[in-house]
Design a protein around this motif. Structure first.
Motif, mmCIF file in Angstrom:
data_model
loop_
_atom_site.group_PDB
_atom_site.id
_atom_site.type_symbol
_atom_site.label_atom_id
_atom_site.label_comp_id
_atom_site.label_asym_id
_atom_site.label_seq_id
_atom_site.Cartn_x
_atom_site.Cartn_y
_atom_site.Cartn_z
ATOM 1 N N ASP A 157 40.602 48.214 42.983
ATOM 2 C CA ASP A 157 42.098 47.897 43.029
ATOM 3 C C ASP A 157 42.962 48.978 43.646
ATOM 4 O OD1 ASP A 157 42.052 45.694 41.454
ATOM 5 O OD2 ASP A 157 42.359 46.545 39.657
ATOM 6 N N ASP A 218 49.436 42.360 42.719
ATOM 7 C CA ASP A 218 47.885 42.400 42.085
ATOM 8 C C ASP A 218 48.012 41.449 41.108
ATOM 9 O OD1 ASP A 218 49.285 43.148 39.747
ATOM 10 O OD2 ASP A 218 48.414 45.329 39.835
ATOM 11 N N GLN A 219 46.906 41.461 40.159
ATOM 12 C CA GLN A 219 46.336 40.351 39.322
ATOM 13 C C GLN A 219 47.520 40.425 38.038
ATOM 14 O OE1 GLN A 219 44.605 42.848 39.881
ATOM 15 N NE2 GLN A 219 43.237 43.206 38.251
#
Length: 242
Positions: A157, A218-219
């Motif tokens: 990430d 992001d997630q």
């Protein structure tokens, strides 16, 4: 009722004029409303298609960016000098380190997007790298290092590096180094500055029209890239879950 009764007492000629007016204007009003509806739908569909196309364009560029550095880490992991260095006993590595350093240093200078590169052993400890503060440091605490040690190529990430490397926004690309009997002997890792990633996203600014922009989450719903506002990067787009 009073208005209707008044109309019934109008002269026949006036009634005919009113009927002709209604019969000509009312269909035009209905047709105008229908055309407006279809025009609005066409504009919405066109705008939606444009946004999808521009989104796919940015996504394609980001995929190409990630693939470029993923392949760089993979190439580093299969170089004979690198593999020999990792597979050798600790006592023999010092004599082999110069050859690996001769690979890393010029390779790193060839691309200003690189923040650093390193070779890790099977425990996640940095054996040799371009950033001296990391040499000897065990990085097993990082999930992306643990995944790479399981034998898969990994893209981390977007994150901030540790304080020893300046807390720089970074993306790590890792590839396992094969050892004997199918075991993972170590990991090659290249760290890429996130500013290079952000430049790709910035290319999508206003591509879907004036004041349009690109943003990447992001997630967890945290912004990790924005095409024009660096201030809101690393801020959530809404309330985060507990």
């Amino acid at each position: 009722m009073n208005s209707l009764s008044k109309v019934t007492h109008w002269p026949l000629r006036l009634k005919i004029v009113l009927l002709l007016f209604l019969s000509s204007v009312l269909p035009l009003a209905i047709m105008g409303g229908v055309e407006f509806y279809h025009a609005r739908e066409a504009v919405l569909n066109s705008t939606s298609a444009l946004l999808v196309a521009r989104g796919d364009e940015v996504a394609g560029k980001l995929d190409a960016f990630n693939d470029r550095y993923r392949r760089a880490a993979a190439r580093l992991s299969v170089l004979p000098d690198v593999a020999r260095y990792v597979q050798s006993p600790a006592a023999s590595r010092k004599g082999l380190a110069r050859a690996v350093r001769a690979i890393l240093d010029p390779w790193l200078r060839a691309d200003s997007n690189f923040r650093g590169a390193a070779i890790l052993d099977a425990t996640g400890t940095v054996l040799l790298g371009t950033e001296e503060p990391l040499v000897g440091r065990n990085l097993f605490e990082y999930r992306y290092v643990r995944e790479a040690l399981q034998g898969v190529t990994v893209i981390s990430d977007l994150h901030l590096s540790g304080g020893e490397t300046g807390a720089a926004p970074t993306i790590a690309y890792l590839a396992p180094i094969d050892g004997k009997h199918g075991r993972v002997a170590g990991v090659s890792v290249v760290w890429v500055r996130a500013t290079a990633f952000w430049k790709v996203v910035a290319e999508g600014n206003e591509k879907a029209g004036p004041k349009s922009f690109s943003v990447l989450f992001d997630q967890f719903g945290v912004r990790i890239a924005h095409s024009y506002s660096a201030e809101i990067i690393f801020h959530p787009g809404g309330r985060l879950g507990q």
